[in-house]
Design a protein around this motif. Structure first.
Motif, PDB file in Angstrom:
ATOM      1  N   VAL A 157     -16.055  -7.136   3.406  1.00 23.69           N
ATOM      2  CA  VAL A 157     -14.700  -6.730   3.798  1.00 23.69           C
ATOM      3  C   VAL A 157     -13.730  -6.741   2.613  1.00 23.69           C
ATOM      4  N   PRO A 158     -13.755  -7.754   1.722  1.00 25.99           N
ATOM      5  CA  PRO A 158     -12.842  -7.702   0.572  1.00 25.99           C
ATOM      6  C   PRO A 158     -13.035  -6.456  -0.292  1.00 25.99           C
ATOM      7  N   SER A 159     -14.274  -5.988  -0.410  1.00 28.35           N
ATOM      8  CA  SER A 159     -14.551  -4.778  -1.179  1.00 28.35           C
ATOM      9  C   SER A 159     -13.938  -3.559  -0.491  1.00 28.35           C
ATOM     10  N   ILE A 160     -14.042  -3.499   0.836  1.00 31.08           N
ATOM     11  CA  ILE A 160     -13.447  -2.389   1.584  1.00 31.08           C
ATOM     12  C   ILE A 160     -11.934  -2.378   1.401  1.00 31.08           C
ATOM     13  N   LEU A 161     -11.321  -3.571   1.475  1.00 33.22           N
ATOM     14  CA  LEU A 161      -9.872  -3.677   1.296  1.00 33.22           C
ATOM     15  C   LEU A 161      -9.457  -3.250  -0.111  1.00 33.22           C
ATOM     16  N   GLN A 162     -10.287  -3.580  -1.088  1.00 34.13           N
ATOM     17  CA  GLN A 162     -10.008  -3.168  -2.466  1.00 34.13           C
ATOM     18  C   GLN A 162      -9.980  -1.643  -2.563  1.00 34.13           C
ATOM     19  N   HIS A 163     -10.917  -0.989  -1.897  1.00 32.07           N
ATOM     20  CA  HIS A 163     -10.975   0.470  -1.922  1.00 32.07           C
ATOM     21  C   HIS A 163      -9.798   1.084  -1.159  1.00 32.07           C
ATOM     22  N   ILE A 164      -9.373   0.445  -0.084  1.00 34.82           N
ATOM     23  CA  ILE A 164      -8.191   0.926   0.628  1.00 34.82           C
ATOM     24  C   ILE A 164      -6.985   0.897  -0.305  1.00 34.82           C
ATOM     25  N   GLY A 165      -6.859  -0.203  -1.045  1.00 35.75           N
ATOM     26  CA  GLY A 165      -5.757  -0.326  -1.993  1.00 35.75           C
ATOM     27  C   GLY A 165      -5.795   0.735  -3.076  1.00 35.75           C
ATOM     28  N   GLU A 166      -6.998   1.065  -3.543  1.00 34.56           N
ATOM     29  CA  GLU A 166      -7.141   2.050  -4.612  1.00 34.56           C
ATOM     30  C   GLU A 166      -6.889   3.475  -4.116  1.00 34.56           C
ATOM     31  N   HIS A 167      -7.422   3.827  -2.965  1.00 37.62           N
ATOM     32  CA  HIS A 167      -7.314   5.201  -2.472  1.00 37.62           C
ATOM     33  C   HIS A 167      -5.954   5.501  -1.850  1.00 37.62           C
ATOM     34  N   PRO A 182      -0.340   4.845  -3.077  1.00 40.49           N
ATOM     35  CA  PRO A 182       1.033   5.355  -2.921  1.00 40.49           C
ATOM     36  C   PRO A 182       1.568   5.206  -1.495  1.00 40.49           C
ATOM     37  N   HIS A 183       0.668   4.959  -0.554  1.00 46.08           N
ATOM     38  CA  HIS A 183       1.046   4.904   0.852  1.00 46.08           C
ATOM     39  C   HIS A 183       1.420   3.478   1.236  1.00 46.08           C
ATOM     40  N   LYS A 184       2.649   3.266   1.655  1.00 41.47           N
ATOM     41  CA  LYS A 184       3.164   1.916   1.886  1.00 41.47           C
ATOM     42  C   LYS A 184       2.831   1.346   3.259  1.00 41.47           C
ATOM     43  N   LEU A 188      -8.919 -10.391  13.055  1.00 39.16           N
ATOM     44  CA  LEU A 188      -7.872 -10.681  12.083  1.00 39.16           C
ATOM     45  C   LEU A 188      -7.010  -9.434  11.959  1.00 39.16           C
ATOM     46  N   LEU A 189      -5.706  -9.604  12.060  1.00 42.78           N
ATOM     47  CA  LEU A 189      -4.781  -8.486  11.934  1.00 42.78           C
ATOM     48  C   LEU A 189      -3.801  -8.795  10.815  1.00 42.78           C
ATOM     49  N   GLY A 190      -3.553  -7.817   9.959  1.00 44.72           N
ATOM     50  CA  GLY A 190      -2.641  -8.051   8.846  1.00 44.72           C
ATOM     51  C   GLY A 190      -2.012  -6.769   8.339  1.00 44.72           C
ATOM     52  N   ILE A 191      -0.839  -6.906   7.725  1.00 43.48           N
ATOM     53  CA  ILE A 191      -0.184  -5.788   7.064  1.00 43.48           C
ATOM     54  C   ILE A 191      -0.701  -5.742   5.634  1.00 43.48           C
ATOM     55  N   PHE A 192      -1.297  -4.634   5.250  1.00 40.57           N
ATOM     56  CA  PHE A 192      -1.930  -4.529   3.933  1.00 40.57           C
ATOM     57  C   PHE A 192      -0.870  -4.313   2.858  1.00 40.57           C
ATOM     58  N   ASP A 193      -0.939  -5.140   1.796  1.00 37.66           N
ATOM     59  CA  ASP A 193      -0.059  -4.885   0.651  1.00 37.66           C
ATOM     60  C   ASP A 193      -0.801  -4.965  -0.679  1.00 37.66           C
ATOM     61  N   GLY A 194      -1.960  -5.664  -0.702  1.00 40.60           N
ATOM     62  CA  GLY A 194      -2.760  -5.702  -1.909  1.00 40.60           C
ATOM     63  C   GLY A 194      -2.091  -6.326  -3.106  1.00 40.60           C
ATOM     64  N   LEU A 195      -1.178  -7.266  -2.867  1.00 36.29           N
ATOM     65  CA  LEU A 195      -0.441  -7.880  -3.983  1.00 36.29           C
ATOM     66  C   LEU A 195      -1.238  -8.942  -4.726  1.00 36.29           C
ATOM     67  N   GLY A 196      -2.331  -9.403  -4.094  1.00 34.57           N
ATOM     68  CA  GLY A 196      -3.125 -10.427  -4.740  1.00 34.57           C
ATOM     69  C   GLY A 196      -2.487 -11.803  -4.680  1.00 34.57           C
ATOM     70  N   GLU A 197      -1.655 -12.037  -3.681  1.00 38.05           N
ATOM     71  CA  GLU A 197      -1.006 -13.328  -3.519  1.00 38.05           C
ATOM     72  C   GLU A 197      -1.295 -13.859  -2.118  1.00 38.05           C
ATOM     73  N   GLY A 198      -1.178 -15.163  -1.931  1.00 47.87           N
ATOM     74  CA  GLY A 198      -1.348 -15.749  -0.617  1.00 47.87           C
ATOM     75  C   GLY A 198      -0.096 -15.530   0.223  1.00 47.87           C
ATOM     76  N   HIS A 199      -0.269 -15.436   1.552  1.00 47.93           N
ATOM     77  CA  HIS A 199       0.848 -15.174   2.430  1.00 47.93           C
ATOM     78  C   HIS A 199       0.760 -16.062   3.670  1.00 47.93           C
ATOM     79  N   ALA A 200       1.876 -16.294   4.279  1.00 47.57           N
ATOM     80  CA  ALA A 200       1.926 -17.096   5.484  1.00 47.57           C
ATOM     81  C   ALA A 200       1.456 -16.289   6.680  1.00 47.57           C
ATOM     82  N   GLU A 201       1.043 -17.000   7.720  1.00 52.74           N
ATOM     83  CA  GLU A 201       0.642 -16.333   8.947  1.00 52.74           C
ATOM     84  C   GLU A 201       1.874 -15.789   9.666  1.00 52.74           C
ATOM     85  N   CYS A 202       1.620 -14.790  10.522  1.00 58.89           N
ATOM     86  CA  CYS A 202       2.688 -14.221  11.315  1.00 58.89           C
ATOM     87  C   CYS A 202       3.075 -15.214  12.404  1.00 58.89           C
TER      88      CYS A 202
END
Length: 229
Positions: free
Chosen positions: A153-163, A166-168, A213-227
């Motif tokens: 899954v982390p690899s898939i998320l990495q590809h989402i971030g790359e492709h 520009p889409h926020k 698991l549900l999350g808003i994708f941002d790909g910032l590479g930082e830890g975030h708090a739960e909703c």
């Protein structure tokens, strides 16, 4: 019984997604300016998740008045036999219902991402349904690791971030196996936490062996708090 259990998981997942998106709209204004939701299933398989989520997702927000935001579904499936069976079933459904906003393509998910990235608009909200093959790493009493699915899954998320860099507006919904125990939310979130903000983990009541698991994708590479929802 097995089919009924699988459909129960799919229906529960679609309801949870709708609830969470509306929660994020209330808390974060997630749907502000959104004109369409594009649901993307990179590992479409039978198409049940894509069909059910696309058919059932209704997002009513003030900017659309009483009408829900339009929802379309796109699935990718690389195996020829699976693709042909799913494509046939979806066409039969379309011929007897009002569902016209769903399509499946026979391709690798990376090729699918590359093509889709050229088609989506800034006013689209992209919702990725991630349920890659679990492989042989499932342990009945321990659940699964999202870092050991095939592909991980982390690899898939990495590809989402790359492709879709520009889409926020991107959201991910990840199906997870919990096993015969209470969901260890921190352990399950760890491999993907750097990619998402407002992460929330849900253990289903039926069956309790599975969750999401549900999350808003941002790909910032930082830890975030739960909703807080």
């Amino acid at each position: 019984d097995r089919i009924a259990r699988a459909m129960s998981v799919v229906c529960t997942m679609s309801v949870r997604i709708q609830t969470q998106l509306l929660c994020w709209e209330k808390e974060l204004g997630l749907l502000s300016g959104i004109e369409r939701v594009v649901i993307v299933d990179p590992f479409c398989g039978s198409g049940n998740s894509l069909y059910t989520t696309t058919e059932n997702l209704k997002l009513h927000v003030e900017s659309h008045g009483s009408a829900p935001i339009p929802v379309v579904g796109v699935g990718f499936e690389i195996q020829k036999e699976v693709y042909e069976a799913t494509d046939k079933n979806l066409k039969m459904i379309a011929a007897t219902s009002t569902l016209r906003n769903l399509k499946i393509e026979r391709c690798d998910y990376l090729d699918g991402f590359q093509r889709l990235a050229k088609e989506v608009k800034e006013t689209d909200l992209l919702l990725f349904l991630l349920d890659p093959p679990w492989g042989n790493q499932i342990l009945k009493n321990r659940g699964m690791s999202l870092a050991k699915t095939d592909p991980p899954v982390p690899s898939i998320l990495q590809h989402i971030g790359e492709h879709f860099a520009p889409h926020k507006n991107k959201v991910v919904a990840i199906h997870a196996y919990v096993g015969n125990q209470q969901m260890n939310k921190k352990a399950l979130q760890k491999p993907i936490k750097k990619f998402c903000t407002s992460l929330t983990a849900i253990q289903f009541s039926d069956p309790p062996s599975q969750g999401a698991l549900l999350g808003i994708f941002d790909g910032l590479g930082e830890g975030h708090a739960e909703c807080s929802c």
